[in-house]
Design a protein around this motif. Structure first.
Motif, PDB file in Angstrom:
ATOM      1  N   GLN A 178      -9.327  -3.574   0.172  1.00 47.16           N
ATOM      2  CA  GLN A 178      -8.584  -4.731   0.690  1.00 47.16           C
ATOM      3  C   GLN A 178      -9.535  -5.615   1.472  1.00 47.16           C
ATOM      4  O   GLN A 178     -10.178  -5.165   2.412  1.00 47.16           O
ATOM      5  CB  GLN A 178      -7.437  -4.272   1.600  1.00 47.16           C
ATOM      6  CG  GLN A 178      -6.684  -5.454   2.215  1.00 47.16           C
ATOM      7  CD  GLN A 178      -5.453  -5.015   2.960  1.00 47.16           C
ATOM      8  OE1 GLN A 178      -4.433  -4.782   2.349  1.00 47.16           O
ATOM      9  NE2 GLN A 178      -5.564  -4.897   4.270  1.00 47.16           N
TER      10      GLN A 178
ATOM     11  N   LEU B  64      -6.227   1.373   5.841  1.00 47.83           N
ATOM     12  CA  LEU B  64      -5.545   1.700   4.586  1.00 47.83           C
ATOM     13  C   LEU B  64      -5.396   3.201   4.411  1.00 47.83           C
ATOM     14  O   LEU B  64      -4.358   3.672   3.939  1.00 47.83           O
ATOM     15  CB  LEU B  64      -6.284   1.115   3.385  1.00 47.83           C
ATOM     16  CG  LEU B  64      -6.281  -0.392   3.237  1.00 47.83           C
ATOM     17  CD1 LEU B  64      -6.885  -0.786   1.897  1.00 47.83           C
ATOM     18  CD2 LEU B  64      -4.895  -0.973   3.384  1.00 47.83           C
TER      19      LEU B  64
ATOM     20  N   ILE C 161      -9.391   2.190  -3.817  1.00 46.13           N
ATOM     21  CA  ILE C 161      -8.634   1.077  -3.241  1.00 46.13           C
ATOM     22  C   ILE C 161      -9.589   0.188  -2.436  1.00 46.13           C
ATOM     23  O   ILE C 161     -10.626   0.646  -1.968  1.00 46.13           O
ATOM     24  CB  ILE C 161      -7.471   1.570  -2.344  1.00 46.13           C
ATOM     25  CG1 ILE C 161      -7.979   2.427  -1.181  1.00 46.13           C
ATOM     26  CG2 ILE C 161      -6.435   2.320  -3.189  1.00 46.13           C
ATOM     27  CD1 ILE C 161      -6.891   2.859  -0.195  1.00 46.13           C
TER      28      ILE C 161
ATOM     29  N   TRP D 224       0.818  -1.213   0.000  1.00 48.45           N
ATOM     30  CA  TRP D 224       0.000   0.000   0.000  1.00 48.45           C
ATOM     31  C   TRP D 224       0.851   1.262   0.000  1.00 48.45           C
ATOM     32  O   TRP D 224       0.475   2.267  -0.614  1.00 48.45           O
ATOM     33  CB  TRP D 224      -1.012  -0.021   1.139  1.00 48.45           C
ATOM     34  CG  TRP D 224      -2.083  -1.030   0.873  1.00 48.45           C
ATOM     35  CD1 TRP D 224      -2.313  -2.191   1.552  1.00 48.45           C
ATOM     36  CD2 TRP D 224      -3.046  -1.011  -0.194  1.00 48.45           C
ATOM     37  NE1 TRP D 224      -3.363  -2.879   0.973  1.00 48.45           N
ATOM     38  CE2 TRP D 224      -3.825  -2.179  -0.103  1.00 48.45           C
ATOM     39  CE3 TRP D 224      -3.316  -0.109  -1.221  1.00 48.45           C
ATOM     40  CZ2 TRP D 224      -4.859  -2.472  -0.983  1.00 48.45           C
ATOM     41  CZ3 TRP D 224      -4.342  -0.395  -2.113  1.00 48.45           C
ATOM     42  CH2 TRP D 224      -5.104  -1.565  -1.993  1.00 48.45           C
TER      43      TRP D 224
ATOM     44  N   ASP E 257     -11.672   4.448  -0.338  1.00 49.66           N
ATOM     45  CA  ASP E 257     -11.340   3.140   0.225  1.00 49.66           C
ATOM     46  C   ASP E 257     -12.647   2.384   0.437  1.00 49.66           C
ATOM     47  O   ASP E 257     -13.455   2.746   1.292  1.00 49.66           O
ATOM     48  CB  ASP E 257     -10.576   3.309   1.536  1.00 49.66           C
ATOM     49  CG  ASP E 257     -10.202   1.992   2.196  1.00 49.66           C
ATOM     50  OD1 ASP E 257     -10.296   0.929   1.539  1.00 49.66           O
ATOM     51  OD2 ASP E 257      -9.807   2.022   3.376  1.00 49.66           O
TER      52      ASP E 257
END
Length: 160
Positions: A110, A56, A108, A33, A48
């Motif tokens: 995750q 993040l 982004i 990252w 995010d």
């Protein structure tokens, strides 16, 4: 399922690994990252997806000044997110994002996209992503050491 995550995040965890990481993600995830953030332009707008408590965002804001938004379907721990430089929206689904078209230069995610209605989520992400923007994500592999044992645990359980 979102009530489980609301309960989890209310415990004040920053990462999805509980007390496995004392402050934030470490090792390969942190390096990935941080390297990704170096590719973002100065003053980028970043979304995010499935932010949890903003781990993040905290990682990529290190030495950067991005305009970050974090969304999660679950409730977040305000005591954690208030200390992170970003705007957080709880109870917000990636399948129906409350942002204008082309609002973000970077999106982004995750360990979240794979738990959504992926085709709808991808459509929404690309709607809010500006032309030439980047979508970077990390997903659990179905056979990973995290997913495989949890499938056994969840088998037969009624999910919310």
């Amino acid at each position: 399922m979102s009530s489980h995550w609301s309960e989890y995040w209310s415990g004040g965890h920053l990462t999805s690994f509980g007390s496995g990481f004392k402050k934030n993600y470490e090792g390969e995830l942190k390096e990935f990252w941080e390297a990704t953030a170096k590719k973002f332009g100065e003053n980028s707008t970043v979304l995010d997806v499935g932010t949890g408590n903003g781990a993040l965002i905290e990682l990529i804001q290190n030495n950067n000044q991005f305009n970050c938004y974090g969304i999660d379907k679950a409730e977040m721990h305000k005591g954690v997110t208030q200390s992170i430089n970003g705007t957080f929206l709880a109870k917000t689904s990636v399948e129906c994002l409350p942002f204008n078209d082309n609002a973000f230069s970077n999106v982004i995610a995750q360990f979240s996209l794979e738990y959504s209605q992926v085709s709808q989520s991808i459509d929404e992400i690309y709607r809010v992503l500006s032309s030439g923007g980047f979508f970077t994500f990390v997903c659990h592999h179905p056979e990973s050491i995290i997913v495989k044992p949890n499938k056994k645990i969840l088998k037969g359980r009624k999910l919310h």
